[in-house]
Scaffold this active site. Sequence first.
Site, PDB file in Angstrom:
ATOM      1  N   HIS A   2      21.440 -53.037 -50.917  1.00 48.20           N
ATOM      2  CA  HIS A   2      22.561 -53.671 -51.630  1.00 48.20           C
ATOM      3  C   HIS A   2      23.510 -54.243 -50.584  1.00 48.20           C
ATOM      4  CE1 HIS A   2      25.356 -54.587 -54.667  1.00 48.20           C
ATOM      5  NE2 HIS A   2      25.790 -53.384 -55.026  1.00 48.20           N
ATOM      6  N   HIS A  24      16.085 -61.345 -54.707  1.00 47.20           N
ATOM      7  CA  HIS A  24      17.205 -60.851 -55.508  1.00 47.20           C
ATOM      8  C   HIS A  24      16.688 -60.440 -56.863  1.00 47.20           C
ATOM      9  CE1 HIS A  24      21.117 -60.662 -57.423  1.00 47.20           C
ATOM     10  NE2 HIS A  24      21.614 -60.602 -56.221  1.00 47.20           N
ATOM     11  N   ASP A  75      23.417 -62.545 -48.462  1.00 46.22           N
ATOM     12  CA  ASP A  75      23.520 -61.809 -47.202  1.00 46.22           C
ATOM     13  C   ASP A  75      22.789 -62.467 -46.051  1.00 46.22           C
ATOM     14  OD1 ASP A  75      25.139 -59.751 -48.019  1.00 46.22           O
ATOM     15  OD2 ASP A  75      23.481 -58.759 -49.029  1.00 46.22           O
TER      16      ASP A  75
HETATM   17  N1  ACO Z   1      10.669 -59.361 -48.277  1.00 45.04           N
HETATM   18  C1  ACO Z   1       9.355 -59.342 -48.578  1.00 45.04           C
HETATM   19  N2  ACO Z   1       8.864 -59.181 -49.821  1.00 45.04           N
HETATM   20  C2  ACO Z   1       9.761 -59.028 -50.795  1.00 45.04           C
HETATM   21  C3  ACO Z   1      11.148 -59.034 -50.559  1.00 45.04           C
HETATM   22  C4  ACO Z   1      11.600 -59.223 -49.244  1.00 45.04           C
HETATM   23  N3  ACO Z   1      12.905 -59.250 -48.964  1.00 45.04           N
HETATM   24  N4  ACO Z   1      11.796 -58.851 -51.729  1.00 45.04           N
HETATM   25  C5  ACO Z   1      10.848 -58.720 -52.669  1.00 45.04           C
HETATM   26  N5  ACO Z   1       9.617 -58.835 -52.108  1.00 45.04           N
HETATM   27  C6  ACO Z   1       8.330 -58.838 -52.809  1.00 45.04           C
HETATM   28  C7  ACO Z   1       7.948 -57.443 -53.289  1.00 45.04           C
HETATM   29  O1  ACO Z   1       7.182 -56.768 -52.323  1.00 45.04           O
HETATM   30  C8  ACO Z   1       7.158 -57.762 -54.539  1.00 45.04           C
HETATM   31  O2  ACO Z   1       5.886 -58.221 -54.147  1.00 45.04           O
HETATM   32  P1  ACO Z   1       4.583 -57.802 -55.022  1.00 45.04           P
HETATM   33  O3  ACO Z   1       4.861 -58.338 -56.402  1.00 45.04           O
HETATM   34  O4  ACO Z   1       3.445 -58.448 -54.334  1.00 45.04           O
HETATM   35  O5  ACO Z   1       4.546 -56.301 -54.975  1.00 45.04           O
HETATM   36  C9  ACO Z   1       7.873 -58.990 -55.115  1.00 45.04           C
HETATM   37  O6  ACO Z   1       8.484 -59.640 -53.983  1.00 45.04           O
HETATM   38  C10 ACO Z   1       8.942 -58.634 -56.147  1.00 45.04           C
HETATM   39  O7  ACO Z   1       9.903 -57.778 -55.517  1.00 45.04           O
HETATM   40  P2  ACO Z   1      10.661 -56.559 -56.206  1.00 45.04           P
HETATM   41  O8  ACO Z   1      10.832 -55.489 -55.190  1.00 45.04           O
HETATM   42  O9  ACO Z   1       9.987 -56.223 -57.500  1.00 45.04           O
HETATM   43  O10 ACO Z   1      12.049 -57.215 -56.536  1.00 45.04           O
HETATM   44  P3  ACO Z   1      13.339 -56.432 -56.968  1.00 45.04           P
HETATM   45  O11 ACO Z   1      14.049 -57.308 -57.932  1.00 45.04           O
HETATM   46  O12 ACO Z   1      13.033 -55.044 -57.410  1.00 45.04           O
HETATM   47  O13 ACO Z   1      14.160 -56.287 -55.602  1.00 45.04           O
HETATM   48  C11 ACO Z   1      15.656 -56.733 -53.824  1.00 45.04           C
HETATM   49  C12 ACO Z   1      15.222 -57.102 -55.262  1.00 45.04           C
HETATM   50  C13 ACO Z   1      15.937 -55.225 -53.735  1.00 45.04           C
HETATM   51  C14 ACO Z   1      16.944 -57.485 -53.497  1.00 45.04           C
HETATM   52  C15 ACO Z   1      14.506 -57.125 -52.870  1.00 45.04           C
HETATM   53  O14 ACO Z   1      14.243 -58.502 -52.970  1.00 45.04           O
HETATM   54  C16 ACO Z   1      14.840 -56.757 -51.427  1.00 45.04           C
HETATM   55  O15 ACO Z   1      14.630 -55.611 -51.020  1.00 45.04           O
HETATM   56  N6  ACO Z   1      15.381 -57.734 -50.609  1.00 45.04           N
HETATM   57  C17 ACO Z   1      15.768 -57.427 -49.250  1.00 45.04           C
HETATM   58  C18 ACO Z   1      17.110 -56.723 -49.237  1.00 45.04           C
HETATM   59  C19 ACO Z   1      18.261 -57.665 -49.522  1.00 45.04           C
HETATM   60  O16 ACO Z   1      18.350 -58.763 -48.971  1.00 45.04           O
HETATM   61  N7  ACO Z   1      19.159 -57.191 -50.387  1.00 45.04           N
HETATM   62  C20 ACO Z   1      20.373 -57.944 -50.729  1.00 45.04           C
HETATM   63  C21 ACO Z   1      20.384 -58.272 -52.176  1.00 45.04           C
HETATM   64  S1  ACO Z   1      21.820 -59.230 -52.506  1.00 45.04           S
HETATM   65  C22 ACO Z   1      23.051 -58.075 -52.635  1.00 45.04           C
HETATM   66  O17 ACO Z   1      22.886 -56.905 -52.853  1.00 45.04           O
HETATM   67  C23 ACO Z   1      24.390 -58.622 -52.420  1.00 45.04           C
END
Ligand code: ACO
Length: 468
Positions: A287, A326, A382
């Site tokens: 987050h 996201h 971010d």
């Molecule tokens: N890098 C690589 N792969 C990713 C990423 C990433 N940053 N984010 C999602 N994926 C992939 C997942 O592995 C998944 O792949 P799959 O379907 O083959 O298994 C697919 O994309 C869907 O991802 P989920 O994890 O289901 O997406 P979710 O909505 O649960 O997660 C989150 C969202 C937590 C923000 C995620 O994208 C992440 O961890 N990003 C990196 C951390 C980040 O930048 N957070 C800031 C968010 S903005 C904020 O809080 C202000």
Amino acid sequence: MATKQETQAEPQVDASRDGASRGDTLSVTDNRTGKSYEIEISDGTIKTMDLRQIKVSDDDFGMMGYDPAFTNTASCRSAITFIDGEAGVLQHRGIPIEQLCDKSTYLEVAYLLIFGELPTPPQLERWIYDVTHHTFAHEDIKKFNEGFRHDAHPMGMLLANVGALSTFYPDAKHIDDDEERYMAAIRLIAKVPTLAAWAYRHSMGLPYVYPDNELSYSENFLSMLFKMENTFKADPRLAKALDVLFILHADHEQNCSTNAVRSVGSSGVDPYSAVAAGVAALYGPLHGGANEAVLRMLRRIEATDNIPDFLESVKNREEKLMGFGHRVYKNYDPRARIIKKHVEEVLEATGENPLLDIATELEKRALDDDYFTSRKLYPNVDFYSGLIYEAMGIPTEMFTVIFAIPRTSGWVAQWMEQNSDPDLKIARPRQIYTGRRDEDYTPPEDRDGPEKITGPPAKRPKKPRRGA
Ligand code: ACO
């Protein structure tokens, strides 16, 4: 609600809710029993409580919904922030974020979030006066800070100090008193920057700087961070960029930390304690900690030549591309677009940063790669905010703390809205119980199993544990 077999249900109409699609129902047939049910649809949503009537027998508890991360469950009705994740739209009280960043200031946006309307000029003047004149924190807060280790994470310090504010303002527990609510809003928005800056000064071993009422909100924060002699003048380009960053981070509907504020707030606790829960949630790397993680990732990549290998390791799931993806935006995060414009202006004031080249190239390559676009992974807020903070000379550990400053107004607005909501009930999710039942207690001498506790305590710590 009756089953179809008992009576032919009339379509349900709820005229009390604006925007409700009148007469819309969902027909559900339970193939276990053959019974059908009519469930009211309002605002494109069904009440999961309406599922409880679906039973296989009279003593059945009834059907529930299973949604562990609230991915498809609305936990409240809210009129504060609108997001269309597919289209990349963000609006506060209906006003697009682009217009707010262009024409408004953070304090005006904070007012808009909390009161629902843009302030008139006298209202804005009063609001700014009140916030500015509550920026000082109790001297005892400094003593708390002295109790932290020199290398304490500033977010941990902020978390403790925001929670501690409830002990300085015990009347804040009168949450139905409008005057108390207003004062809590003012105090939180005014004091969080002071607590944040003091956490930084503590970690640097520097004397604390008191707020300066002559300065704007963002100038004052920069002054409390960086002032060393009697005068400090923030570069206007940096103060403006910080104000825009504050606007961009002010609220984002029911994200993890806002949900934490609402969940804790639903118990009727004072707003300082509820907001402390938001700070705790924001601390997490998925987050608010993401921009800190982005900077660490960019430093690890080191040079643009290493980007292809890095992206390969992301695709092999050995790494995460931090600052990408996201839960809600399945398109470019509109906040990332706005921040990107300010990065260059800030670097003009502070000098070049090689990490920007890595970030730009990384974004370009990821957006050219089907792995990321097919998963709708685009830069989020971010991805670039950390670069601005770093250019300003702010250490990485402070990034999440700075996120908490503007988000405080969103948390307060959501807490206030919640406390005026006739549907408010204490948050209490259900569970699907998967454990054993009705087991007999086994005396110690009759128990089998390994000698060691499985899991972390049985393993040797990688690093010597710190302190007592
Ligand atoms: N890098 C690589 N792969 C990713 C990423 C990433 N940053 N984010 C999602 N994926 C992939 C997942 O592995 C998944 O792949 P799959 O379907 O083959 O298994 C697919 O994309 C869907 O991802 P989920 O994890 O289901 O997406 P979710 O909505 O649960 O997660 C989150 C969202 C937590 C923000 C995620 O994208 C992440 O961890 N990003 C990196 C951390 C980040 O930048 N957070 C800031 C968010 S903005 C904020 O809080 C202000």
